[in-house]
Every structure is written in structure tokens, then in C-alpha cells.
Design a protein around this motif. Sequence first.
Motif, PDB file in Angstrom:
ATOM      1  N   ARG A  80      -4.148  -3.358 -10.130  1.00 45.89           N
ATOM      2  CA  ARG A  80      -4.642  -3.485  -9.154  1.00 45.89           C
ATOM      3  C   ARG A  80      -5.620  -4.417  -8.325  1.00 45.89           C
ATOM      4  O   ARG A  80      -6.242  -5.456  -9.111  1.00 45.89           O
ATOM      5  CB  ARG A  80      -5.427  -1.759  -8.547  1.00 45.89           C
ATOM      6  N   SER A 136      -3.114 -10.308  -2.417  1.00 44.09           N
ATOM      7  CA  SER A 136      -4.037  -9.388  -1.800  1.00 44.09           C
ATOM      8  C   SER A 136      -3.909  -9.373  -0.539  1.00 44.09           C
ATOM      9  O   SER A 136      -3.313  -8.602   0.572  1.00 44.09           O
ATOM     10  CB  SER A 136      -5.430  -9.583  -2.090  1.00 44.09           C
ATOM     11  N   ALA A 156      -8.903  -6.185  -2.528  1.00 43.03           N
ATOM     12  CA  ALA A 156      -8.650  -6.652  -0.743  1.00 43.03           C
ATOM     13  C   ALA A 156      -9.439  -7.379  -1.065  1.00 43.03           C
ATOM     14  O   ALA A 156     -11.359  -7.914  -1.423  1.00 43.03           O
ATOM     15  CB  ALA A 156      -9.643  -5.702  -0.005  1.00 43.03           C
ATOM     16  N   VAL A 177      -0.954  -4.841  -2.458  1.00 42.64           N
ATOM     17  CA  VAL A 177      -2.063  -4.003  -2.931  1.00 42.64           C
ATOM     18  C   VAL A 177      -2.372  -4.082  -5.093  1.00 42.64           C
ATOM     19  O   VAL A 177      -2.668  -2.926  -5.442  1.00 42.64           O
ATOM     20  CB  VAL A 177      -2.181  -3.089  -2.859  1.00 42.64           C
ATOM     21  N   VAL A 185       0.961  -0.944  -0.142  1.00 43.51           N
ATOM     22  CA  VAL A 185      -0.297   0.025  -0.189  1.00 43.51           C
ATOM     23  C   VAL A 185       1.170   1.577  -0.216  1.00 43.51           C
ATOM     24  O   VAL A 185       0.391   2.146  -0.502  1.00 43.51           O
ATOM     25  CB  VAL A 185      -1.132   0.133   1.543  1.00 43.51           C
TER      26      VAL A 185
END
Length: 68
Positions: free
Chosen positions: A64, A43, A67, A48, A13
Motif C-alpha cells: 500500500r 502515489s 497518500a 495506491v 484506488v
Amino acid sequence: MIRARWEWALDDVEGRELTVPSPVFTTQYDAEQWLGEHWRELSAGGAVLARLLNDGTQATPGVRLPAA
């Protein structure tokens, strides 16, 4: 004949590259298929963003990872 090397670089992140090793693939298709099968566990491990590298150079925009 030299084959291209495709592998994933994974970022956390904060944008730091994770030390999670990626398998090395001979085709972009195989690399993308692997990510599609493993994104949840990546993840869950803190990734991320996945960046596809071709012989060490980023080949596509980052992906991307939602989550888990």
C-alpha cells in the motif's frame, strides 16, 4: 543464463492497473529499493497499491502506498 525480470504493477484506488511503466530490474532488491525512492511520486500520480512481479507473476503481497 536467463535473468529474472522484476517489475512493479501499480493499481489505482478502484483496483485498475495504471499504465505507468515500471523499470525492469534483475534483482528483487533493486526493485524494492526503486519503490522506496519513488513511492511519493507514484502515489501523487494515483497509485495506491504496488505489486511486485517476477517474470509477470506476482511474487509478494501488494504494498500500500500512503497518500502523498
